[in-house]
Write a protein that holds these residues in place. Structure first.
Motif, PDB file in Angstrom:
ATOM      1  N   ALA A 255       0.833  -1.204   0.000  1.00  0.00           N
ATOM      2  CA  ALA A 255       0.000   0.000   0.000  1.00  0.00           C
ATOM      3  C   ALA A 255       0.868   1.255   0.000  1.00  0.00           C
ATOM      4  N   ILE A 256       1.963   1.208   0.791  1.00  0.00           N
ATOM      5  CA  ILE A 256       2.881   2.356   0.804  1.00  0.00           C
ATOM      6  C   ILE A 256       3.552   2.508  -0.549  1.00  0.00           C
ATOM      7  N   PHE A 257       3.947   1.345  -1.133  1.00  0.00           N
ATOM      8  CA  PHE A 257       4.554   1.400  -2.464  1.00  0.00           C
ATOM      9  C   PHE A 257       3.576   1.978  -3.477  1.00  0.00           C
ATOM     10  N   ASP A 258       2.324   1.534  -3.358  1.00  0.00           N
ATOM     11  CA  ASP A 258       1.316   2.037  -4.304  1.00  0.00           C
ATOM     12  C   ASP A 258       1.127   3.538  -4.141  1.00  0.00           C
ATOM     13  N   GLU A 259       1.124   3.970  -2.871  1.00  0.00           N
ATOM     14  CA  GLU A 259       0.980   5.412  -2.630  1.00  0.00           C
ATOM     15  C   GLU A 259       2.166   6.172  -3.209  1.00  0.00           C
ATOM     16  N   ALA A 260       3.386   5.610  -2.949  1.00  0.00           N
ATOM     17  CA  ALA A 260       4.580   6.266  -3.495  1.00  0.00           C
ATOM     18  C   ALA A 260       4.558   6.272  -5.019  1.00  0.00           C
ATOM     19  N   ASN A 261       4.101   5.144  -5.589  1.00  0.00           N
ATOM     20  CA  ASN A 261       4.013   5.076  -7.050  1.00  0.00           C
ATOM     21  C   ASN A 261       2.991   6.080  -7.585  1.00  0.00           C
ATOM     22  N   ALA A 262       1.884   6.197  -6.822  1.00  0.00           N
ATOM     23  CA  ALA A 262       0.875   7.164  -7.258  1.00  0.00           C
ATOM     24  C   ALA A 262       1.438   8.584  -7.203  1.00  0.00           C
ATOM     25  N   GLU A 263       2.165   8.875  -6.125  1.00  0.00           N
ATOM     26  CA  GLU A 263       2.797  10.200  -6.023  1.00  0.00           C
ATOM     27  C   GLU A 263       3.813  10.401  -7.138  1.00  0.00           C
TER      28      GLU A 263
END
Length: 981
Positions: A751-759
């Motif tokens: 989820a953190i990776f996804d958030e970072a990827n989204a950012e």
């Protein structure tokens, strides 16, 4: 010491003061003259004879102002010697020195004095000045090493450049430290700016389940770096984090409002539950009532009405409060949930209330549960009396039926009455089914009374049915025995049937008719028996004789013999007398027929013995395996395979002698149990270790640092692989639990990776917009691009202000910038080419004017005006202006000069000269070698062009050809442009 050092930087003493000081020194020297002289001459043998050996103005003057460096050195060395011998003090020299620089010059050969002077100097600017201006390199170096302030170091570096390489290196090294600190601080500021960007972006996001976690990480990162932040960055981060906190506070406020609304709704539901409980208590009191009055009826009705009014009030107030909440998705969802709970509680209240109303109406009609229960308990049905037995010894079936029917009629009337009471009780108890967790002692007693009565009724019916079924079965068996000629069996069953018939109150008419038929059949059986058994026995003997040479399998043959023997026994039960002769013939025939079976069974016995021995051998092998195996290093997969093979082999070794079977099985189980004990111990250990890993994984899952938690989970997974297996089912359950925790951590990390990827994706989109702007600008002409540098810089700064971006995006930006730079460079090169083209065109025009005849004053002025208006490279305008003033001066060597310039240009560019000029080129190169300078060392296109422009008076025909040749060598792009044009 400080008092006289403070005078180092004051104004130089006057000549009178110096003379007085010199006379004092002279007097001192005359007093100690011989001793000092001998000491000096012995110590400084190399001092020049004309250098005074004592401290005096003359020695000072030589040390400072003498033109001879040797004399200066000798004088300074003498001063140093006097200082070392302590015949001269630093204070005396300080008084005679005009300034610190002069003092250091005088004491330059005394390291101790110089160090003392420099240690007293605390002003960084003064130390920097000494590092640049001191007389000796050692003092300059010592002073330079004491400079620590940046401004002083920069001034010292500037003053030492090109003068003192040692001071320059010291200053440059010290300044490099400051620059490194600046770069490190700039890097920290960039990181802090990136952190501020993250905080600002986070403050613009909506709240989600990772929002607080990200907020905490930002705060932690800021605490680690805020000491290096500028006030501007402090303000920026504080504003950003305040916005983040506002988002969190707003979410907390929403949760608080949601909790208050939920609490209010729960209070209403709790009120409804309380009202429901009160109505349920009233219903329990109604069930337990032993008497009923009109007042009690009115009181109960009033209680029901009060609770109903209370529930309606609670529902109205709760609906008002829920409707007053803000219409957000969360509040709507909460409202729907609370409404469902409220409706369920409300529905149950009305259900209980309605049931209580119905119960109250029944009680008002006189149906008290306690009275009805007492009636059914006191008047429960008892077992009907048995029918009176007739006086005759053999009563007829018809007489017994009449007696049983009279008893059955009385029993039926009582049963009908009690059934009506039970129905009334059931109607009252039906209302209790509308209650949850309802308790009433009277209701429980009533239910038990009904259950007991119904159970008794069912038991009586079942007993009668079973008795009738038993009688029918006995009749069938007796009739069958009679038909088969089994006299004894038929008579025994008939006696049992007669006992059963006396236990039933009334016998169905159809069954009574069959009993009469059975009586007749049993009477006839006795007469028939004596004439039917003997032929059957003889038939059995004949059948046994037929088996003497039978081809049946031994097992089938033995079964056939046993079957015939059983039939013989059955025939013998039917009569009183036995025919001994027929029995002996039957027995002898059976023995002869059984001979093949004896051999077969003997072989089977031997096979059982062999299997028993093989099993004993297998037990011995397993014991040897147990004793020899290293159980501390057991490979349980192989052990399980060994056990599996042993069990499979054991199953194949069957049958064994029955008397040995239990003992052998016990021994085999014992050796297996020993092996399983080791295996179970290992499995238990593995289970405990895996449970510990699961506990560690659960602990790691609570770590807010998801990266560290994931690394810890990976290590736990590696540890899991090294733990042996446990029990299959337990292992599967443990793995499922461990995998669940691992998945939880990895899902959080993802989820953190996804958030970072989204950012990152959002940053890429924003960076692409900036790159597109640069690409759009790169399409503009180079001349216009020169004026848009500010806009390009703004776009570039906006790009880098987005934070850390993928390398591919930076490459795209660099390509766009390179494209812009290439366009600008192309424009500048084109402009330069145009300038050079204009220059050579003006040169051609001037050459034409030089060849013109007549009055060319007007043309000359026009050319001069045109020339002065141009911006030409170098001093081209001055050269052409000079030629213009000397326009009438002839030049007979113009062609040769231009040809030589063409040759020099061709040599510089490595181009062959035309065949006609090869001889001239050779002569030029030989002359250049003789004069010892390179032929093309200083021949650049600019220098050659300047010389070209200075040549005047060439004929137009030769000039045009040579200038075209010259342009091809020095400016091939102009030649290409002319050719294309």
């Amino acid at each position: 010491m400080i008092s006289f050092f403070s005078r180092l930087f004051k104004k130089a003493p006057s000549k009178a003061a110096r003379s007085a000081a010199a006379s004092n020194h002279a007097a001192s020297a005359s007093t100690n003259g011989p001793a000092n002289h001998n000491g000096i001459s012995g110590t400084h043998a190399k001092v020049e004879p004309d250098v005074p050996q004592h401290y005096c103005p003359e020695l000072i003057d030589i040390a400072l102002n003498n033109n001879s460096s040797k004399h200066k050195t000798a004088a300074r060395q003498r001063i140093a010697k006097l200082l070392e011998e302590e015949t001269l003090t630093l204070a005396q020299v300080t008084r005679d020195a005009a300034n610190t620089n002069e003092l250091l010059t005088l004491c330059s050969f005394s390291e101790k004095a110089a160090a003392e002077i420099l240690s007293a100097e605390h002003t960084q600017s003064a130390l920097a000045s000494l590092a640049n201006e001191a007389a000796t390199a050692a003092i300059r170096k010592a002073a330079a090493e004491k400079v620590t302030e940046r401004t002083a170091i920069e001034a010292m570096l500037k003053g030492a450049k090109g003068k003192d390489k040692h001071v320059y290196k010291i200053a440059k090294a010290a300044l490099a430290v400051f620059k490194a600190e600046d770069e490190a601080l700039a890097q920290k500021h960039a990181e802090i700016a990136s952190l501020c960007n993250d905080a600002e972006r986070h403050g613009k996001k909506p709240f989600d389940h990772l929002y607080t976690h990200k907020f905490i990480n930002l705060e932690k990162a800021w605490q680690d770096t805020k000491s290096d932040a500028t006030p501007e960055l402090h303000t920026r981060f504080d504003n950003a984090i305040a916005k983040c906190q506002a988002v969190i506070d707003a979410e907390i406020a929403k949760e608080h409002a949601k909790a208050q609304a939920e609490e209010s709704a729960n209070a209403a539901i709790a009120g409804i539950h309380a009202a429901t409980q009160a109505v349920s208590q009233l219903a329990a009191e109604l069930y337990d009532a032993t008497q009923w009055t009109t007042d009690r009826q009115q009181q109960a009705e009033q209680q029901l009405k009060t609770q109903s009014d209370n529930v309606r009030s609670l529902i109205s107030r709760a609906q008002s409060e829920i409707q007053a909440t803000e219409d957000t998705p969360e509040s709507i969802k909460l409202r729907q949930t609370q409404q469902k709970k409220q409706q369920a509680a409300q529905q149950y209240f009305y259900q209980v209330s309605e049931a209580t109303h119905g119960l109250l109406n029944k009680i008002a009609q006189g149906q008290l549960l306690s009275s009805l229960t007492q009636k059914i308990t006191q008047n429960a049905s008892t077992e009907p009396e048995k029918a009176d037995q007739p006086s005759a010894n053999n009563p007829s079936t018809e007489e017994q039926n009449i007696a049983h029917n009279n008893i059955g009629t009385a029993h039926t009337h009582k049963t009908t009455e009690l059934e009506h009471v039970c129905n009334q009780i059931a109607e009252l108890l039906a209302f209790s089914s509308q209650f949850k967790d309802f308790t009433s002692t009277t209701a429980q007693k009533a239910q038990a009374a009904i259950a007991d009565w119904q159970k008794a009724q069912k038991a009586q019916a079942a007993a009668r049915k079973a008795l009738i079924s038993n009688i029918s079965d006995l009749m069938r068996r007796a009739s069958s025995a009679a038909r088969n000629g089994q006299v004894r069996r038929a008579r025994g069953i008939y006696r049992e049937l007669d006992d059963k018939r006396k236990q039933i109150p009334s016998i169905p008419q159809g069954l009574a008719s069959k009993l009469e038929d059975l009586d007749t059949e049993i009477a006839k059986l006795g007469d028939w028996h004596e004439f039917a058994v003997t032929p059957k026995k003889q038939a059995l003997v004949d059948t046994m004789n037929s088996l003497h040479n039978s081809t049946l399998a031994p097992d089938d043959l033995a079964a056939k013999i046993h079957s015939l023997q059983d039939e013989w026994k059955l025939l013998c039960k039917g009569g009183e007398n036995q025919d001994a002769e027929i029995w002996q013939a039957f027995q002898a025939s059976a023995d002869k027929a059984f001979e093949p079976c004896k051999i077969h069974f003997a072989k089977q016995a031997q096979a059982r013995e062999n299997n028993a021995q093989a099993r004993l051998d297998l037990i011995a092998q397993m014991n040897n395996y147990y004793d020899a195996y290293d159980w501390s290093q057991a490979i349980w997969k192989d052990v399980e395979q060994t056990l599996r093979v042993a069990k499979d082999t054991w199953k194949t070794l069957w049958p064994v002698p029955r008397q040995q079977q239990k003992e052998i099985q016990t021994r085999f189980d014992a050796v297996l149990d020993k092996i399983y004990a080791h295996m179970n111990a290992a499995f238990d250990t593995a289970k405990v270790q895996k449970e510990q890993l699961i506990a560690q994984a659960q602990s790691a899952a609570q770590n807010p640092d998801i990266k560290a938690a994931a690394e810890q989970i990976k290590q736990l997974q590696a540890n899991w692989k090294h733990i042996g297996r446990s029990y299959r089912k337990a292992d599967q359950q443990l793995w499922a639990a461990f995998r669940s925790v691992c998945d939880e951590v990895f899902n959080k990390r993802q989820a953190i990776f996804d958030e970072a990827n989204a950012e990152r994706d959002q940053l890429i989109i924003q960076s692409e917009a900036q790159i597109e702007k640069l690409i759009t600008l790169s399409q503009k002409p180079g001349k216009e691009l020169q004026t848009l540098s500010g806009q390009v810089n703004e776009i570039t700064e906006a790009f880098y202000a987005l934070g850390e971006l993928p390398k591919a995006q930076v490459v795209k930006l660099q390509k766009a910038l390179q494209s812009i730079e290439a366009n600008i460079e192309q424009y500048r090169n084109s402009a330069k080419e145009q300038v050079w083209g204009v220059l050579f065109e003006l040169n051609s025009q001037l050459n034409t004017l030089e060849a013109a005849e007549g009055d060319i004053t007007e043309q000359t002025e026009a050319f001069n005006t045109q020339l002065q208006a141009q911006k030409l490279p170098g001093n081209s305008v001055a050269i052409l202006t000079k030629r213009l003033t000397q326009i009438a001066t002839p030049n007979d060597n113009a062609v040769k000069q231009l040809r030589l310039l063409c040759i020099r240009a061709e040599i510089a560019q490595g181009i062959d000269s035309p065949e006609s000029d090869k001889q001239l080129r050779m002569e030029y190169q030989v002359e250049a070698l003789q004069q010892s300078f390179g032929s093309s060392q200083n021949d650049t296109p600019a220098t050659l062009t300047a010389q070209w422009l200075a040549v005047n008076g060439c004929s137009s025909t030769e000039f045009n050809t040579l200038q075209a040749r010259f342009i091809r060598c020095c400016f091939p792009q102009l030649s290409s442009a002319s050719a294309s044009a």
